[in-house]
Design a protein around this motif. Structure first.
Motif, PDB file in Angstrom:
ATOM      1  N   ARG A 124       0.837  -1.211   0.000  1.00 24.64           N
ATOM      2  CA  ARG A 124       0.000   0.000   0.000  1.00 24.64           C
ATOM      3  C   ARG A 124       0.871   1.259   0.000  1.00 24.64           C
ATOM      4  O   ARG A 124       0.638   2.199  -0.760  1.00 24.64           O
ATOM      5  CB  ARG A 124      -0.937  -0.006   1.202  1.00 24.64           C
ATOM      6  N   ALA A 125       1.894   1.283   0.827  1.00 23.42           N
ATOM      7  CA  ALA A 125       2.782   2.450   0.893  1.00 23.42           C
ATOM      8  C   ALA A 125       3.546   2.626  -0.410  1.00 23.42           C
ATOM      9  O   ALA A 125       3.679   3.747  -0.907  1.00 23.42           O
ATOM     10  CB  ALA A 125       3.750   2.300   2.060  1.00 23.42           C
ATOM     11  N   ALA A 126       4.046   1.536  -0.968  1.00 25.46           N
ATOM     12  CA  ALA A 126       4.822   1.618  -2.209  1.00 25.46           C
ATOM     13  C   ALA A 126       3.956   2.064  -3.379  1.00 25.46           C
ATOM     14  O   ALA A 126       4.376   2.901  -4.184  1.00 25.46           O
ATOM     15  CB  ALA A 126       5.479   0.273  -2.503  1.00 25.46           C
ATOM     16  N   VAL A 127       2.753   1.516  -3.481  1.00 24.97           N
ATOM     17  CA  VAL A 127       1.863   1.905  -4.579  1.00 24.97           C
ATOM     18  C   VAL A 127       1.424   3.357  -4.424  1.00 24.97           C
ATOM     19  O   VAL A 127       1.388   4.112  -5.400  1.00 24.97           O
ATOM     20  CB  VAL A 127       0.655   0.941  -4.677  1.00 24.97           C
ATOM     21  N   ALA A 128       1.136   3.790  -3.204  1.00 23.85           N
ATOM     22  CA  ALA A 128       0.754   5.186  -2.975  1.00 23.85           C
ATOM     23  C   ALA A 128       1.880   6.134  -3.381  1.00 23.85           C
ATOM     24  O   ALA A 128       1.642   7.158  -4.030  1.00 23.85           O
ATOM     25  CB  ALA A 128       0.382   5.399  -1.509  1.00 23.85           C
ATOM     26  N   ARG A 129       3.111   5.796  -3.013  1.00 19.05           N
ATOM     27  CA  ARG A 129       4.264   6.634  -3.380  1.00 19.05           C
ATOM     28  C   ARG A 129       4.468   6.643  -4.889  1.00 19.05           C
ATOM     29  O   ARG A 129       4.761   7.677  -5.482  1.00 19.05           O
ATOM     30  CB  ARG A 129       5.521   6.129  -2.659  1.00 19.05           C
ATOM     31  N   MET A 130       4.290   5.483  -5.532  1.00 13.81           N
ATOM     32  CA  MET A 130       4.422   5.415  -6.983  1.00 13.81           C
ATOM     33  C   MET A 130       3.381   6.311  -7.655  1.00 13.81           C
ATOM     34  O   MET A 130       3.709   7.084  -8.562  1.00 13.81           O
ATOM     35  CB  MET A 130       4.253   3.969  -7.470  1.00 13.81           C
ATOM     36  N   ILE A 131       2.136   6.249  -7.197  1.00 10.11           N
ATOM     37  CA  ILE A 131       1.076   7.076  -7.785  1.00 10.11           C
ATOM     38  C   ILE A 131       1.395   8.554  -7.614  1.00 10.11           C
ATOM     39  O   ILE A 131       1.222   9.354  -8.540  1.00 10.11           O
ATOM     40  CB  ILE A 131      -0.288   6.705  -7.176  1.00 10.11           C
ATOM     41  N   GLU A 132       1.876   8.921  -6.442  1.00 10.63           N
ATOM     42  CA  GLU A 132       2.261  10.319  -6.190  1.00 10.63           C
ATOM     43  C   GLU A 132       3.327  10.774  -7.197  1.00 10.63           C
ATOM     44  O   GLU A 132       3.213  11.844  -7.790  1.00 10.63           O
ATOM     45  CB  GLU A 132       2.787  10.429  -4.762  1.00 10.63           C
ATOM     46  N   ARG A 133       4.345   9.967  -7.382  1.00 11.51           N
ATOM     47  CA  ARG A 133       5.410  10.321  -8.335  1.00 11.51           C
ATOM     48  C   ARG A 133       4.896  10.356  -9.766  1.00 11.51           C
ATOM     49  O   ARG A 133       5.288  11.231 -10.554  1.00 11.51           O
ATOM     50  CB  ARG A 133       6.576   9.350  -8.223  1.00 11.51           C
ATOM     51  N   LEU A 134       4.030   9.419 -10.124  1.00  9.10           N
ATOM     52  CA  LEU A 134       3.478   9.397 -11.479  1.00  9.10           C
ATOM     53  C   LEU A 134       2.701  10.673 -11.769  1.00  9.10           C
ATOM     54  O   LEU A 134       2.822  11.238 -12.860  1.00  9.10           O
ATOM     55  CB  LEU A 134       2.578   8.174 -11.676  1.00  9.10           C
ATOM     56  N   ARG A 135       1.933  11.119 -10.807  1.00  2.95           N
ATOM     57  CA  ARG A 135       1.147  12.347 -10.999  1.00  2.95           C
ATOM     58  C   ARG A 135       2.048  13.574 -11.042  1.00  2.95           C
ATOM     59  O   ARG A 135       1.899  14.437 -11.909  1.00  2.95           O
ATOM     60  CB  ARG A 135       0.100  12.480  -9.900  1.00  2.95           C
ATOM     61  N   GLN A 136       2.997  13.673 -10.125  1.00  2.00           N
ATOM     62  CA  GLN A 136       3.851  14.857 -10.031  1.00  2.00           C
ATOM     63  C   GLN A 136       4.889  14.933 -11.147  1.00  2.00           C
ATOM     64  O   GLN A 136       5.131  15.998 -11.699  1.00  2.00           O
ATOM     65  CB  GLN A 136       4.556  14.890  -8.677  1.00  2.00           C
ATOM     66  N   GLU A 137       5.528  13.824 -11.448  1.00  2.00           N
ATOM     67  CA  GLU A 137       6.663  13.847 -12.364  1.00  2.00           C
ATOM     68  C   GLU A 137       6.327  13.462 -13.801  1.00  2.00           C
ATOM     69  O   GLU A 137       7.103  13.763 -14.709  1.00  2.00           O
ATOM     70  CB  GLU A 137       7.761  12.913 -11.837  1.00  2.00           C
ATOM     71  N   HIS A 138       5.190  12.804 -14.006  1.00  3.15           N
ATOM     72  CA  HIS A 138       4.871  12.310 -15.346  1.00  3.15           C
ATOM     73  C   HIS A 138       3.494  12.746 -15.827  1.00  3.15           C
ATOM     74  O   HIS A 138       3.053  12.324 -16.897  1.00  3.15           O
ATOM     75  CB  HIS A 138       4.997  10.781 -15.385  1.00  3.15           C
ATOM     76  N   GLY A 139       2.789  13.562 -15.045  1.00  3.77           N
ATOM     77  CA  GLY A 139       1.498  14.097 -15.461  1.00  3.77           C
ATOM     78  C   GLY A 139       0.400  13.054 -15.623  1.00  3.77           C
ATOM     79  O   GLY A 139      -0.543  13.261 -16.391  1.00  3.77           O
TER      80      GLY A 139
END
Length: 83
Positions: free
Chosen positions: A48-63
């Motif tokens: 859960r923590a890893a997927v949440a962090r991945m989603i955050e990065r995907l939104r911030q860094e990759h739009g």
């Protein structure tokens, strides 16, 4: 046309590699998610923590604006994580 991203999941508690998360990002802003957490590390909130962090990065860094994932319907924890 796509960007493939991969991250290792590290367990601070056991100081060991616990699995990985992946995303395939398309120019349309859609990301296909995947994740694997090794059995010895399941049930501790790491996925859960890893997927949440991945989603955050995907939104911030990759739009990324939309997410997709496939799951085996029999895997209750994965269904709950995605929901």
């Amino acid at each position: 046309a796509q960007v493939w991203l991969n991250w290792a999941v590290w367990s601070q508690a056991t100081q060991s590699h616990a699995g990985y998360v992946q995303a395939t990002v398309e120019r349309t802003g859609v990301a296909e998610l995947a994740y694997v957490l090794f059995p010895a590390h399941q049930g501790r909130g790491l996925a859960r923590a890893a997927v949440a962090r991945m989603i955050e990065r995907l939104r911030q860094e990759h739009g990324v604006t939309s997410l997709r994932a496939r799951v085996d319907a029999r895997h209750r924890r994965s269904r709950a994580l995605l929901e």
